[in-house]
Scaffold this active site. Structure first.
Site, PDB file in Angstrom:
ATOM      1  N   ASN A  10       0.865  -1.173   0.000  1.00  0.00           N
ATOM      2  CA  ASN A  10       0.000   0.000   0.000  1.00  0.00           C
ATOM      3  C   ASN A  10       0.907   1.229   0.000  1.00  0.00           C
ATOM      4  O   ASN A  10       1.494   1.569   1.018  1.00  0.00           O
ATOM      5  CB  ASN A  10      -0.881  -0.046   1.263  1.00  0.00           C
ATOM      6  CG  ASN A  10      -1.689   1.214   1.462  1.00  0.00           C
ATOM      7  OD1 ASN A  10      -1.783   2.052   0.556  1.00  0.00           O
ATOM      8  ND2 ASN A  10      -2.279   1.362   2.636  1.00  0.00           N
ATOM      9  N   TRP A  11       1.008   1.860  -1.158  1.00  0.00           N
ATOM     10  CA  TRP A  11       1.960   2.976  -1.297  1.00  0.00           C
ATOM     11  C   TRP A  11       1.420   4.269  -0.679  1.00  0.00           C
ATOM     12  O   TRP A  11       2.114   5.261  -0.600  1.00  0.00           O
ATOM     13  CB  TRP A  11       2.307   3.199  -2.774  1.00  0.00           C
ATOM     14  CG  TRP A  11       3.092   2.062  -3.400  1.00  0.00           C
ATOM     15  CD1 TRP A  11       3.392   0.851  -2.831  1.00  0.00           C
ATOM     16  CD2 TRP A  11       3.665   2.036  -4.711  1.00  0.00           C
ATOM     17  NE1 TRP A  11       4.126   0.085  -3.714  1.00  0.00           N
ATOM     18  CE2 TRP A  11       4.309   0.777  -4.875  1.00  0.00           C
ATOM     19  CE3 TRP A  11       3.712   2.951  -5.776  1.00  0.00           C
ATOM     20  CZ2 TRP A  11       4.971   0.428  -6.055  1.00  0.00           C
ATOM     21  CZ3 TRP A  11       4.372   2.591  -6.949  1.00  0.00           C
ATOM     22  CH2 TRP A  11       5.003   1.345  -7.076  1.00  0.00           C
ATOM     23  N   LYS A  12       0.160   4.290  -0.303  1.00  0.00           N
ATOM     24  CA  LYS A  12      -0.476   5.480   0.287  1.00  0.00           C
ATOM     25  C   LYS A  12      -0.259   6.694  -0.617  1.00  0.00           C
ATOM     26  O   LYS A  12      -0.165   6.523  -1.831  1.00  0.00           O
ATOM     27  CB  LYS A  12       0.019   5.694   1.726  1.00  0.00           C
ATOM     28  CG  LYS A  12      -0.142   4.410   2.563  1.00  0.00           C
ATOM     29  CD  LYS A  12       0.037   4.615   4.034  1.00  0.00           C
ATOM     30  CE  LYS A  12      -0.165   3.290   4.768  1.00  0.00           C
ATOM     31  NZ  LYS A  12      -0.060   3.412   6.214  1.00  0.00           N
ATOM     32  N   HIS A  96      -9.484   1.253   4.835  1.00  0.00           N
ATOM     33  CA  HIS A  96      -8.221   1.444   5.558  1.00  0.00           C
ATOM     34  C   HIS A  96      -8.443   2.375   6.750  1.00  0.00           C
ATOM     35  O   HIS A  96      -9.259   3.299   6.680  1.00  0.00           O
ATOM     36  CB  HIS A  96      -7.166   2.034   4.610  1.00  0.00           C
ATOM     37  CG  HIS A  96      -5.793   2.008   5.201  1.00  0.00           C
ATOM     38  ND1 HIS A  96      -5.362   2.961   6.080  1.00  0.00           N
ATOM     39  CD2 HIS A  96      -4.797   1.113   5.078  1.00  0.00           C
ATOM     40  CE1 HIS A  96      -4.116   2.653   6.461  1.00  0.00           C
ATOM     41  NE2 HIS A  96      -3.760   1.539   5.864  1.00  0.00           N
ATOM     42  N   GLU A  98      -6.830   4.784   7.824  1.00  0.00           N
ATOM     43  CA  GLU A  98      -6.629   6.208   7.536  1.00  0.00           C
ATOM     44  C   GLU A  98      -7.878   6.796   6.870  1.00  0.00           C
ATOM     45  O   GLU A  98      -8.205   7.969   7.105  1.00  0.00           O
ATOM     46  CB  GLU A  98      -5.357   6.394   6.673  1.00  0.00           C
ATOM     47  CG  GLU A  98      -4.112   6.149   7.525  1.00  0.00           C
ATOM     48  CD  GLU A  98      -2.916   5.564   6.783  1.00  0.00           C
ATOM     49  OE1 GLU A  98      -2.884   5.604   5.546  1.00  0.00           O
ATOM     50  OE2 GLU A  98      -2.006   5.051   7.469  1.00  0.00           O
ATOM     51  N   GLU A 168      -5.282  -4.802  10.623  1.00  0.00           N
ATOM     52  CA  GLU A 168      -4.285  -3.762  10.809  1.00  0.00           C
ATOM     53  C   GLU A 168      -4.558  -3.026  12.118  1.00  0.00           C
ATOM     54  O   GLU A 168      -5.365  -2.082  12.136  1.00  0.00           O
ATOM     55  CB  GLU A 168      -4.330  -2.777   9.642  1.00  0.00           C
ATOM     56  CG  GLU A 168      -4.026  -3.413   8.300  1.00  0.00           C
ATOM     57  CD  GLU A 168      -3.458  -2.406   7.306  1.00  0.00           C
ATOM     58  OE1 GLU A 168      -2.388  -2.682   6.768  1.00  0.00           O
ATOM     59  OE2 GLU A 168      -4.062  -1.345   7.114  1.00  0.00           O
ATOM     60  N   GLY A 174       2.552   2.394  10.690  1.00  0.00           N
ATOM     61  CA  GLY A 174       3.503   3.482  10.491  1.00  0.00           C
ATOM     62  C   GLY A 174       4.199   3.937  11.760  1.00  0.00           C
ATOM     63  O   GLY A 174       4.846   4.984  11.772  1.00  0.00           O
ATOM     64  N   SER A 214       3.588  -2.020  10.298  1.00  0.00           N
ATOM     65  CA  SER A 214       5.046  -2.066  10.481  1.00  0.00           C
ATOM     66  C   SER A 214       5.636  -3.440  10.176  1.00  0.00           C
ATOM     67  O   SER A 214       6.579  -3.866  10.833  1.00  0.00           O
ATOM     68  CB  SER A 214       5.421  -1.587  11.880  1.00  0.00           C
ATOM     69  OG  SER A 214       4.968  -0.254  12.090  1.00  0.00           O
ATOM     70  N   GLY A 235       2.899  -1.042   4.281  1.00  0.00           N
ATOM     71  CA  GLY A 235       2.924   0.378   3.971  1.00  0.00           C
ATOM     72  C   GLY A 235       4.350   0.850   3.719  1.00  0.00           C
ATOM     73  O   GLY A 235       4.886   0.706   2.624  1.00  0.00           O
ATOM     74  N   GLY A 236       4.980   1.379   4.751  1.00  0.00           N
ATOM     75  CA  GLY A 236       6.316   1.975   4.621  1.00  0.00           C
ATOM     76  C   GLY A 236       7.317   1.095   3.889  1.00  0.00           C
ATOM     77  O   GLY A 236       8.034   1.564   2.985  1.00  0.00           O
TER      78      GLY A 236
HETATM   79  P1  PGA Z   1       2.852   0.342   7.645  1.00  0.00           P
HETATM   80  O1  PGA Z   1       1.388   0.530   7.003  1.00  0.00           O
HETATM   81  O2  PGA Z   1       3.417  -0.940   7.066  1.00  0.00           O
HETATM   82  O3  PGA Z   1       3.621   1.549   7.201  1.00  0.00           O
HETATM   83  O4  PGA Z   1       2.686   0.256   9.113  1.00  0.00           O
HETATM   84  C1  PGA Z   1       0.527  -0.565   6.785  1.00  0.00           C
HETATM   85  C2  PGA Z   1      -0.768  -0.063   6.200  1.00  0.00           C
HETATM   86  O5  PGA Z   1      -1.273   0.986   6.638  1.00  0.00           O
HETATM   87  O6  PGA Z   1      -1.354  -0.709   5.302  1.00  0.00           O
END
Ligand code: PGA
Length: 253
Positions: A10-12, A96, A98, A168, A174, A214, A235-236
């Site tokens: 997930n590149w956000k 998600h 967010e 999640e 993150g 993470s 994500g990251g």
């Molecule tokens: P993260 O994000 O790996 O940066 O914690 C995961 C996500 O939100 O899908």
């Protein structure tokens, strides 16, 4: 039942078109024709077409980070399932945290999106997970159950079987904090038991539940080694080709 591991990036809200193409090309070179693990990358909408071209012919599938449930019309700023499908998208992340925290996503809107995604022949990745306050208040079961039931309400067992769930925990996204393998597996078991109540044990057994929060090369193998952890939503670490491949490869070996 053996569920095929599914790793999605997930590149956000990261990468311009040239940056996205460079990252996708690097991933194609590093992953080769890996087929023992399902792999998808979810760049921003603006980069889907360019990334589709960059991964064409590879084993990497394309995903989007959200969608609107209506088919078309006066919904300024929104993107439909048909638009995504026409670009070669296979997966759509829905719900998600967010989106829930910053943009008003609710279980009801998640449910509308999931239905629209399935109706369009796309595959949803439905995100659920508790906040730190909810975990401290011992509400993990209640929260993931409510989100799972709300998000998947009204689906047939066949439709549910096409969904991936991403557990999640919000406190691990993150932040560098990762759920322990036991914490992740416990939550995944709760989710699978809810899926079994909703759709029957056979369907629940087929459905993949990813862990997200993470995940990185150093902790992926242990998390992915848990009985009910069937993949990761990254994500990251998905923004660095070597890290993303370092999560995929221990699995494939
Ligand atoms: P993260 O994000 O790996 O940066 O914690 C995961 C996500 O939100 O899908």
């Amino acid at each position: 039942m053996a569920r095929k591991t599914f790793i999605a990036g997930n590149w956000k809200m990261n990468t311009t078109v040239p940056e996205a193409v460079a990252l996708a090309e690097k991933l194609v070179a590093l992953t080769g024709t890996t087929t023992d693990v399902d792999v998808a990358i979810c760049p921003p909408y603006t980069n889907l077409a360019a990334v589709a071209a960059a991964i064409d012919g590879s084993a990497i599938k394309l995903g989007a980070q959200d969608v609107h449930w209506e088919e078309k019309g006066a919904y300024t700023g929104k993107i439909s399932c048909a638009m995504l499908k026409a670009l070669g998208v296979t997966y759509v992340i829905v719900g998600h945290s967010e989106q829930r925290t910053y943009f008003g996503e609710t279980d009801a809107t998640v449910n509308k999106k999931v239905a629209a995604v399935l109706a369009a022949g796309l595959l949803p990745i439905v995100c659920v997970g508790e906040t730190l306050e909810e975990r401290k208040a011992d509400r993990v079961r209640e929260v993931v159950e409510t989100q799972t039931r709300g998000g998947l309400a009204g689906l047939s067992a066949d439709q549910a079987a096409q969904c991936t769930i991403a557990y999640e925990p919000v406190w691990a996204i993150g932040t560098g904090e990762t759920a322990t393998p036991d914490q992740a597996n416990d939550a995944h078991r709760i989710i699978r038991s809810v899926l079994a109540e909703m759709f029957g044990a056979d369907t629940a057994d087929q459905m993949r539940i990813q862990y997200g929060g993470s995940m990185k090369p150093g902790n992926a193998a242990e998390l992915l080694g848990q009985s009910d952890v069937d993949g990761g939503l990254i994500g990251g670490a998905a923004l660095k080709a070597e890290d993303f491949c370092g999560i995929i490869h221990p699995v494939g070996n």
